[in-house]
Design a protein around this motif. Structure first.
Motif, PDB file in Angstrom:
ATOM      1  N   VAL A 156      -4.607  10.026  38.025  1.00  0.00           N
ATOM      2  CA  VAL A 156      -4.350  10.457  36.660  1.00  0.00           C
ATOM      3  C   VAL A 156      -3.733  11.846  36.673  1.00  0.00           C
ATOM      4  CG1 VAL A 156      -6.623  11.513  36.338  1.00  0.00           C
ATOM      5  CG2 VAL A 156      -5.400  10.626  34.352  1.00  0.00           C
ATOM      6  N   GLY A 157      -2.934  12.133  35.647  1.00  0.00           N
ATOM      7  CA  GLY A 157      -2.401  13.466  35.427  1.00  0.00           C
ATOM      8  C   GLY A 157      -2.844  13.983  34.071  1.00  0.00           C
ATOM      9  N   LEU A 158      -2.244  15.080  33.626  1.00  0.00           N
ATOM     10  CA  LEU A 158      -2.680  15.696  32.371  1.00  0.00           C
ATOM     11  C   LEU A 158      -1.478  16.284  31.644  1.00  0.00           C
ATOM     12  CD1 LEU A 158      -5.835  17.833  31.828  1.00  0.00           C
ATOM     13  CD2 LEU A 158      -3.652  18.709  31.023  1.00  0.00           C
ATOM     14  N   ARG A 159      -1.303  15.883  30.400  1.00  0.00           N
ATOM     15  CA  ARG A 159      -0.282  16.487  29.554  1.00  0.00           C
ATOM     16  C   ARG A 159      -0.784  17.837  29.049  1.00  0.00           C
ATOM     17  NH1 ARG A 159       2.149  11.615  25.678  1.00  0.00           N
ATOM     18  NH2 ARG A 159       3.136  10.403  27.367  1.00  0.00           N
ATOM     19  N   MET A 160      -0.030  18.891  29.341  1.00  0.00           N
ATOM     20  CA  MET A 160      -0.480  20.237  29.018  1.00  0.00           C
ATOM     21  C   MET A 160      -0.072  20.679  27.612  1.00  0.00           C
ATOM     22  SD  MET A 160       0.175  22.189  32.646  1.00  0.00           S
ATOM     23  CE  MET A 160      -0.868  23.580  32.187  1.00  0.00           C
ATOM     24  N   CYS A 161       0.722  19.867  26.922  1.00  0.00           N
ATOM     25  CA  CYS A 161       1.198  20.258  25.604  1.00  0.00           C
ATOM     26  C   CYS A 161       1.605  18.999  24.844  1.00  0.00           C
ATOM     27  CB  CYS A 161       2.384  21.225  25.726  1.00  0.00           C
ATOM     28  SG  CYS A 161       3.723  20.584  26.756  1.00  0.00           S
ATOM     29  N   GLY A 162       2.150  19.189  23.655  1.00  0.00           N
ATOM     30  CA  GLY A 162       2.656  18.057  22.903  1.00  0.00           C
ATOM     31  C   GLY A 162       3.840  17.413  23.606  1.00  0.00           C
ATOM     32  N   TRP A 163       4.134  16.176  23.244  1.00  0.00           N
ATOM     33  CA  TRP A 163       5.152  15.410  23.965  1.00  0.00           C
ATOM     34  C   TRP A 163       6.354  15.093  23.069  1.00  0.00           C
ATOM     35  CZ3 TRP A 163       3.693  16.576  28.439  1.00  0.00           C
ATOM     36  CH2 TRP A 163       4.187  15.954  29.580  1.00  0.00           C
ATOM     37  N   ASP A 164       6.542  15.878  22.017  1.00  0.00           N
ATOM     38  CA  ASP A 164       7.708  15.693  21.156  1.00  0.00           C
ATOM     39  C   ASP A 164       8.978  16.104  21.885  1.00  0.00           C
ATOM     40  OD1 ASP A 164       5.982  14.873  19.195  1.00  0.00           O
ATOM     41  OD2 ASP A 164       5.865  16.836  18.213  1.00  0.00           O
ATOM     42  N   ASP A 165      10.099  15.586  21.421  1.00  0.00           N
ATOM     43  CA  ASP A 165      11.364  15.828  22.116  1.00  0.00           C
ATOM     44  C   ASP A 165      11.772  17.297  22.110  1.00  0.00           C
ATOM     45  OD1 ASP A 165      11.456  13.135  22.561  1.00  0.00           O
ATOM     46  OD2 ASP A 165      12.899  12.688  20.960  1.00  0.00           O
ATOM     47  N   HIS A 166      11.408  18.040  21.063  1.00  0.00           N
ATOM     48  CA  HIS A 166      11.838  19.437  20.966  1.00  0.00           C
ATOM     49  C   HIS A 166      10.952  20.395  21.756  1.00  0.00           C
ATOM     50  CE1 HIS A 166       8.647  19.212  17.924  1.00  0.00           C
ATOM     51  NE2 HIS A 166       8.519  20.517  18.077  1.00  0.00           N
ATOM     52  N   ILE A 167       9.872  19.888  22.342  1.00  0.00           N
ATOM     53  CA  ILE A 167       8.930  20.729  23.091  1.00  0.00           C
ATOM     54  C   ILE A 167       9.259  20.668  24.580  1.00  0.00           C
ATOM     55  CG2 ILE A 167       6.501  20.980  23.777  1.00  0.00           C
ATOM     56  CD1 ILE A 167       5.693  19.995  21.040  1.00  0.00           C
ATOM     57  N   VAL A 168       9.184  21.823  25.250  1.00  0.00           N
ATOM     58  CA  VAL A 168       9.287  21.841  26.710  1.00  0.00           C
ATOM     59  C   VAL A 168       7.966  21.326  27.269  1.00  0.00           C
ATOM     60  CG1 VAL A 168       9.706  23.245  28.757  1.00  0.00           C
ATOM     61  CG2 VAL A 168      10.853  23.810  26.603  1.00  0.00           C
ATOM     62  N   LYS A 169       8.053  20.242  28.007  1.00  0.00           N
ATOM     63  CA  LYS A 169       6.839  19.519  28.418  1.00  0.00           C
ATOM     64  C   LYS A 169       6.471  19.828  29.870  1.00  0.00           C
ATOM     65  CE  LYS A 169       9.264  16.166  26.813  1.00  0.00           C
ATOM     66  NZ  LYS A 169      10.015  16.896  25.768  1.00  0.00           N
ATOM     67  N   TYR A 170       5.148  19.938  30.111  1.00  0.00           N
ATOM     68  CA  TYR A 170       4.613  20.157  31.456  1.00  0.00           C
ATOM     69  C   TYR A 170       3.529  19.123  31.718  1.00  0.00           C
ATOM     70  CZ  TYR A 170       7.013  24.634  31.142  1.00  0.00           C
ATOM     71  OH  TYR A 170       7.970  25.603  30.987  1.00  0.00           O
ATOM     72  N   PHE A 171       3.580  18.540  32.915  1.00  0.00           N
ATOM     73  CA  PHE A 171       2.605  17.499  33.270  1.00  0.00           C
ATOM     74  C   PHE A 171       1.888  17.926  34.547  1.00  0.00           C
ATOM     75  CE2 PHE A 171       1.196  13.295  34.809  1.00  0.00           C
ATOM     76  CZ  PHE A 171       0.614  12.817  33.633  1.00  0.00           C
ATOM     77  N   LEU A 172       0.574  18.010  34.461  1.00  0.00           N
ATOM     78  CA  LEU A 172      -0.234  18.473  35.587  1.00  0.00           C
ATOM     79  C   LEU A 172      -0.516  17.302  36.524  1.00  0.00           C
ATOM     80  CD1 LEU A 172      -1.267  21.267  36.272  1.00  0.00           C
ATOM     81  CD2 LEU A 172      -3.411  20.728  35.139  1.00  0.00           C
ATOM     82  N   LEU A 173       0.248  17.240  37.603  1.00  0.00           N
ATOM     83  CA  LEU A 173       0.132  16.152  38.566  1.00  0.00           C
ATOM     84  C   LEU A 173       0.415  16.703  39.950  1.00  0.00           C
ATOM     85  CD1 LEU A 173      -0.186  12.944  38.740  1.00  0.00           C
ATOM     86  CD2 LEU A 173       2.311  12.927  38.938  1.00  0.00           C
ATOM     87  N   GLY A 174      -0.314  16.229  40.946  1.00  0.00           N
ATOM     88  CA  GLY A 174      -0.145  16.722  42.301  1.00  0.00           C
ATOM     89  C   GLY A 174       1.005  16.065  43.043  1.00  0.00           C
ATOM     90  N   ASN A 175       1.317  16.628  44.203  1.00  0.00           N
ATOM     91  CA  ASN A 175       2.299  16.049  45.116  1.00  0.00           C
ATOM     92  C   ASN A 175       1.656  14.838  45.785  1.00  0.00           C
ATOM     93  OD1 ASN A 175       3.825  15.504  47.525  1.00  0.00           O
ATOM     94  ND2 ASN A 175       4.724  17.554  47.361  1.00  0.00           N
TER      95      ASN A 175
END
Length: 747
Positions: free
Chosen positions: A583-602
């Motif tokens: 599993v990973g983790l969305r660090m913020c909203g996922w709307d198109d206008h938002i810069v998105k970050y996803f917490l996931l390992g290598n």
């Protein structure tokens, strides 16, 4: 060919009467490195001399390599770090805590203060005044240099890379393995991502890395006991332990690892019959000072600074004692309160247990039991916290025109809730949660009631006077014994269900334990127009009492962070999901206008490190079985290498991972990150051990294998780089990265 790295060891072969001392350092060797076969020496002698430039690079590799790794680390942690201008994930918490330090307002949080003070320092250095509220998803104002604050935090994450390099060297890994461990930390996507925001995790990882490095270096200096360098690394280990624990209590698991090593080390020395008892005692005393006293002082010092800076009243006041609150600037606690409590006085009554709240009632009733009005403890200011002191029903009715009378020790009183007019009451009905205690309710009014509304005051102590004939605001600690039942009013650490708004359960406990601070109460605020105002700030609360009080309150609140069955937390995850990167983790909203970050390992780092843990277990089982059957294929130095460079990283992983298996609190993917580092070290050990025969025969094969692993680790980091540096636009652009349904990179 690269010059191999030497390392010291603590277990070597012994003869005859010295068999008991097989874990004691052998003074006959200059070092304890794993010896190579004689043919390897001959092979080295037969090699052609290196070109001067290659020889120089080889000799200075221990500076050149970590420098290059560190430069790349700063790039991966800082590139486009200010791209997202919104409050991201837990920046809403820790940015706000940093604001409290800049405004010097007292607040409460479940974590120790060091990391949050560093966040406050970054804001101060950025010229921030503390006025922003850090609401989740809110855009940062132009005057707040959030980029600098993020850069400050990312520095801790970037410096983890050279720390990993030197730790791998101290664990006696070969150069190829040292580079692998460093690359795995450098190219771990989750480490790079979480270091880019105003969070505590980069600091937690940094001090975890420093603790492991200091421990490893201290171990390598065992045969130089009591030398200046030995003392330096011992005390640096203690300081690092204090720092990592002062950021988050997860640091206690790192402390446990060093404690385990220290206990084993002292046990081995205890078995050395040739060691003088004075030397053994010196080893014990020095370790107690360096690894217990020093960390404790560092931890306490962080709280001392915390109290010193936060001198103004703030949102966390109610978690502290009344006397502590009264000494905060701008507080209403005790302000203009008369010193002595009289009948007819209106007051708030605070529980003196650690993290105790204010005696509270509201119009809602218990859903079962007596079904009378609820009485709880509440940590926030509210008119429902106010109570009147009244004489008992066997005395004349309270007359506001009569001469003042004062309750004191042994007085029998009534407490009447100011908002509803009901009496504080108890009866032989089981409490709603703590069934062994009696229920406490609010019942009747000033005229309707019975003797079960009566409470006997028992003064415990008074910080201002030895006179127990009166109750004094802030300074008098007293207990309330139910006159009929003989039980004591108590507010422990048990929370009521949702029908009680998760407030603290108040009960009447049958056991008479005068030392139970949860049965101790004091008057916090007091109003009576007929009495002159007092000066509550003239009495100070001792630091050590405040320190203990706050830590117990933190522990109580931390234990209350359990998953709410009535709410769905899409960000939470379970322990079994972490090692397999489920599993990973969305660090913020996922709307198109938002810069998105996803917490996931290598994937290479996670799956490779988890696999190495199982392989290490199989390796140990294999050698134990062969040893039981009489095979002695391992040299003492090799056993020592497995012990300290393999077993201790695995122990570190278990110590950091298993507590979350048993933990009832809500958990997230970032809770695995300290454990992941120990899994990475285990990966380094396993590959180093597996390729050691190849290194003795043909180094080209060894480097070819490592080259493939390097490429895999780097390649997957590059492939998933968008989740680190920020994803702009529609998330469907990155659907090729959604390998599994739980990797919610795209919708």
């Amino acid at each position: 060919m690269a010059v191999e790295q030497g390392g010291q060891t603590t277990s070597v072969a012994q003869e005859g009467h010295n068999l008991r001392r097989r874990n004691v350092p052998d003074q006959s060797r200059s070092n304890g490195s794993i010896t190579q076969a004689s043919q390897d020496v001959d092979q080295k002698k037969s090699q052609k001399p290196k070109a001067p430039i290659l020889q120089t690079l080889d000799e200075w590799e221990f500076l050149i390599a970590p420098l290059l790794f560190t430069l790349v680390s700063f790039f991966t942690r800082m590139y486009r770090i200010g791209l997202s201008n919104i409050v991201t994930w837990d920046e809403a918490h820790f940015g706000k805590f940093g604001s409290h330090y800049l405004k010097r307002e007292f607040y409460f949080d479940v974590h120790p203060p060091l990391g949050k003070m560093l966040v406050g320092l970054s804001g101060y250095m950025a010229g921030y005044n503390g006025s922003f509220e850090f609401k989740s998803g809110e855009t940062y104002p132009e005057e707040l240099n959030y980029t600098f604050m993020r850069l400050f935090n990312s520095t801790f994450g970037a410096l983890c890379v050279p720390l990993a390099y030197y730790t791998a060297r101290e664990l006696n890994f070969r150069r190829s393995t040292v580079w692998l461990v460093t690359l795995m930390v450098l190219c771990e996507n989750s480490y790079a991502t979480i270091s880019r925001f105003i969070l505590l995790d980069s600091m937690l990882l940094f001090f975890t890395f420093t603790t492991v490095l200091c421990w490893a270096r201290f171990h390598r200096l065992q045969k130089q006991s009591f030398s200046f360098e030995w003392f330096v690394w011992l005390f640096l280990t203690g300081i690092s332990i204090g720092c990592v624990t002062s950021v988050k209590w997860v640091g206690l698991f790192c402390t446990a690892l060093v404690g385990l090593y220290t206990a084993e080390d002292l046990w081995n020395k205890f078995g050395d019959l040739e060691m003088p008892k004075t030397t053994l005692a010196s080893h014990l005393v020095v370790r107690v000072v360096g690894l217990i006293v020093v960390p404790a002082l560092v931890y306490m010092f962080s709280f001392w600074v915390h109290f010193l800076v936060l001198e103004n009243s703030g949102p966390g006041d109610a978690q502290m004692s009344s006397l502590f609150q009264a000494n905060l600037r701008g507080t209403e606690v005790g302000k203009d309160s008369p010193l002595e409590v009289a009948y007819g006085s209106r007051a708030t009554i605070k529980n003196m247990g650690y993290g105790g709240g204010l005696l509270h009632s509201h119009v809602q009733t218990y859903p079962e039991g007596s079904q009378q009005q609820q009485v709880t403890c509440y940590h926030h200011k509210d008119a429902n916290n106010d109570w009147f002191f009244y004489p008992n029903r066997n005395e004349p009715l309270y007359d506001p025109e009569a001469p003042l009378a004062f309750p004191g020790d042994k007085s029998v009183i009534r407490l009447i809730h100011s908002q509803t007019g009901r009496n504080l009451h108890s009866h032989a009905v089981s409490a709603p949660v703590t069934k062994g205690d009696y229920e406490v309710s609010a019942y009747g009014n000033t005229t309707i009631g019975d003797e079960k509304d009566h409470w006997t005051v028992e003064v415990v102590s008074d910080a201002a006077s030895r006179d127990r004939s009166k109750l004094r605001t802030l300074t008098t600690a007293f207990r309330l014994r139910h006159t009929s039942l003989g039980c004591y009013l108590r507010a422990g650490t048990v929370n009521l269900p949702q029908w009680g708004f998760k407030q603290i359960e108040v009960t009447c406990v049958k056991q008479n334990n005068p030392r139970d601070v949860y049965t101790h109460w004091n008057v916090e605020a007091h109003w009576n127009e007929r009495l002159p105002a007092g000066d509550p700030g003239s009495y100070k609360s001792p630091f050590f009492r405040d320190f203990i009080h706050l830590n117990v309150a933190m522990m109580t609140s931390n234990n209350a962070l359990v998953p709410d069955p009535d709410k769905q937390d899409d960000l939470a995850s379970q322990f079994w999901q972490w090692p397999i990167l489920h599993v990973g983790l969305r660090m913020c909203g996922w709307d198109d206008h938002i810069v998105k970050y996803f917490l996931l390992g290598n994937p290479a780092v996670y799956w490779g490190s988890t696999f190495s843990l199982f392989v290490f277990g199989a390796l140990i089982a294999w050698y134990l079985i062969r040893w039981q059957r009489g095979y002695e294929e391992l040299k003492p130095a090799e056993i020592d290498y497995i012990h300290y460079s393999g077993l201790y990283p695995v122990a570190g992983w278990f110590l950091h991972y298993l507590p979350f298996v048993a933990m009832a609190r809500v958990t997230y993917v970032h809770h695995y990150y300290p454990a992941l580092y120990f899994a990475i070290l285990t990966t380094g050990f396993m590959l180093d051990w597996a390729t050691r025969p190849l290194a003795r025969k043909d180094r080209r094969i060894e480097w070819a294998i490592y080259g493939i692993v390097y490429a895999l680790v780097i390649g997957l980091f590059v492939l998933f780089r968008a989740i680190v540096f920020g994803m702009e636009g529609k998330n469907q652009q990155w659907r090729h990265l959604k390998w599994f349904d739980k990797w919610r990179i795209s919708d």
